[in-house]
Design a protein around this motif. Structure first.
Motif, PDB file in Angstrom:
ATOM      1  N   LEU A 174       0.818  -1.213   0.000  1.00 24.54           N
ATOM      2  CA  LEU A 174       0.000   0.000   0.000  1.00 24.54           C
ATOM      3  C   LEU A 174       0.851   1.262   0.000  1.00 24.54           C
ATOM      4  CD1 LEU A 174      -2.821  -0.978   2.530  1.00 24.54           C
ATOM      5  CD2 LEU A 174      -3.108  -0.488   0.101  1.00 24.54           C
ATOM      6  N   PHE A 175       2.132   1.121   0.301  1.00 24.70           N
ATOM      7  CA  PHE A 175       3.035   2.273   0.301  1.00 24.70           C
ATOM      8  C   PHE A 175       3.645   2.519  -1.072  1.00 24.70           C
ATOM      9  CE2 PHE A 175       2.985   0.427   4.536  1.00 24.70           C
ATOM     10  CZ  PHE A 175       2.647   1.514   5.311  1.00 24.70           C
ATOM     11  N   GLY A 176       3.357   1.642  -2.039  1.00 19.41           N
ATOM     12  CA  GLY A 176       3.799   1.846  -3.408  1.00 19.41           C
ATOM     13  C   GLY A 176       5.155   1.247  -3.711  1.00 19.41           C
ATOM     14  N   GLY A 177       5.417   1.078  -5.016  1.00 16.28           N
ATOM     15  CA  GLY A 177       6.725   0.642  -5.474  1.00 16.28           C
ATOM     16  C   GLY A 177       6.955  -0.853  -5.481  1.00 16.28           C
ATOM     17  N   VAL A 178       6.033  -1.640  -4.927  1.00 19.08           N
ATOM     18  CA  VAL A 178       6.208  -3.089  -4.819  1.00 19.08           C
ATOM     19  C   VAL A 178       4.906  -3.774  -5.215  1.00 19.08           C
ATOM     20  CG1 VAL A 178       6.675  -5.027  -3.271  1.00 19.08           C
ATOM     21  CG2 VAL A 178       7.904  -2.866  -2.964  1.00 19.08           C
TER      22      VAL A 178
END
Length: 350
Positions: free
Chosen positions: A291-295
Motif C-alpha cells: 500500500l506504500f507503493g513501489g512493490v
C-alpha cells in the motif's frame, strides 16, 4: 606505505558474508507472493479434505474461475494504481456504470430484441463499456495528478457518482435485454469442452497486463513513481501524465469487467457489486502489493483474488456460516499489511 597489488583472480573478502541459511530465510521472508500462494494451497487442501465429494471437482473449479474473472480484471487494474502509491475506490461502481451503458447501447441498436442482436451490436456494446470505464478513469487521474486532490477523496467521490449515474440512466431498474449470443458464447460458453470462455478472456488480459508491468517502460515508470515520485520526476518521467494513464487503464479494465459481468449474468446487476472495490483492494494487498507503493506483481494479485473465492466456496460446502468469510479475509488482510510494514522497517533499518 605501499598498497599490495592484487591480480584479477584474487578474492577480496571485506568481512564475513551471510550464511546460506540466513540468505534463504531472508529471501523467503521477502517473497510475499510465495507465502500467499502457500496459503491458497493450504486452503484448497483443507476444503478438499473436508468435502472431497464437492470441492475438488471440475464443476467447482469452473465455477470459481468464472466468478473470479470480473474481479480479477478489477484487481489487475488496482495493482497498477497501488504500485504508484494510489488507490481507487470507484472500480465497483465504474463496473456497474459501464455495464449499464453497454446494455443500453446494445438494447438501442437491437431494438430490444435479445435473440436477434448480432456480433456487430455486441462489438459496439463492448466499445461502449470500455469507453464508459475510461471516462471515469481519466477523470480520476486528472483530479489526482493535475488537481492534486488525494486519491482516496477523488475515488470515494466517483464511487458514489458513477453508481448514481448508472441508477439515473436506468431509474434503478436492471437492463435484462442482453443479446443471447453474448450470454451463450462469452457468458456460459466453453472451449475444448472444459475451459470457460470468460476465463480465457480474463487470462489473456491478465497476461498482457503482467507483460506490460514487468517488461515495458510503462511498467518501469509505474514502479518508479510508486517508489519515489519526486525522483521519478527529476529523472524525466512525466508523473502527472503517467498517473492519468494508470487510472485510465484501471477504468478500462473496470469497463471490461462490467461487460464480462453482463455476459455472465445476462443483466446489469446494479446492486450486486457494492463490495467489489474493497474485494479488489484486498486481493491486491493479499497478493503482496504494498500500500506504500513501489512493490507488487500481477501474479500475486491473481493468487490474492482466489483466496476470498476459495474461502467463500469452502465455507458454504463445509456448512460454515457465510458470515465468517469476511472475518477471515479481514484477518488475513490485516496480517498481510502488518508483514508488509515489518519488511519496510527491516529495509529502512539496514
Amino acid at each position: 606505505m605501499s598498497v599490495p597489488q592484487r591480480s584479477a583472480g584474487d578474492e577480496i573478502v571485506d568481512g564475513p558474508g551471510p550464511t546460506p541459511g540466513k540468505t534463504l530465510r531472508a529471501r523467503l521472508a521477502a517473497a510475499p507472493t510465495l507465502w500467499t500462494g502457500l496459503v491458497l494451497v493450504v486452503l484448497c487442501v483443507l476444503f478438499s479434505a473436508v468435502r472431497p465429494d464437492a470441492f475438488p471437482t471440475l464443476f467447482n473449479l469452473q465455477t470459481l474461475l468464472v466468478q473470479a474473472a470480473p474481479l480479477l480484471m478489477l484487481a489487475v487494474g488496482m495493482t497498477f494504481v497501488i504500485i504508484t502509491s494510489g488507490i481507487d475506490l470507484s472500480v465497483g461502481s465504474v463496473l456497474v456504470f459501464a455495464g449499464v451503458v453497454s446494455a443500453q447501447t446494445m438494447e438501442a441498436l437491437s431494438g430490444g430484441d435479445a435473440t436477434g442482436a448480432g456480433w456487430g451490436v455486441i462489438a459496439v456494446g463492448l466499445l461502449a463499456a470500455l469507453v464508459g470505464g475510461a471516462v471515469w478513469g481519466v477523470l480520476n487521474g486528472l483530479l489526482v495528478a493535475v488537481a492534486k486532490v488525494p486519491a482516496l477523496i477523488v475515488t470515494l467521490g466517483s464511487f458514489g457518482a458513477a453508481l448514481g449515474a448508472a441508477q439515473l440512466l436506468t431509474n434503478g431498474v436492471d437492463v435484462r435485454t442482453v443479446p443471447a449470443a453474448l450470454r451463450e458464447t462469452l457468458g456460459t460458453g466453453t472451449s475444448l469442452g472444459v475451459v470457460p470462455n470468460l476465463v480465457i478472456l480474463a487470462a489473456i488480459v491478465t497476461a498482457l497486463a503482467g507483460w506490460a508491468l514487468h517488461t515495458t517502460a510503462f511498467g518501469r515508470r509505474t514502479y518508479a513513481i510508486g517508489s519515489n515520485a519526486e525522483a521519478a520526476r527529476r529523472s524525466g518521467i512525466d508523473v502527472a501524465r503517467h498517473l492519468v494513464s494508470v487510472y485510465a487503464l484501471t477504468g478500462v479494465l473496470a469497463g471490461l469487467a462490467g461487460f464480462m459481468s453482463l455476459a455472465y449474468f445476462g443483466t446489469t446487476t446494479i446492486s450486486g457489486h457494492s463490495n467489489d472495490n474493497l474485494n479488489a483492494i484486498a486481493s491486491v494487498v493479499l497478493g503482496g502489493t504494498s500500500l506504500f507503493g513501489g512493490v507488487g506483481t500481477v501474479l500475486g494479485s491473481v493468487i490474492g483474488v482466489f483466496i476470498p473465492a476459495v474461502l467463500d466456496a469452502g465455507f458454504v460446502m463445509a456448512g460454515v456460516r457465510p458470515f465468517w468469510q469476511p472475518i477471515a479475509v479481514g484477518a488475513v488482510l490485516v496480517a498481510a499489511v502488518w508483514l508488509d510494514q515489518r519488511r519496510r522497517r527491516a529495509r529502512n533499518s539496514r
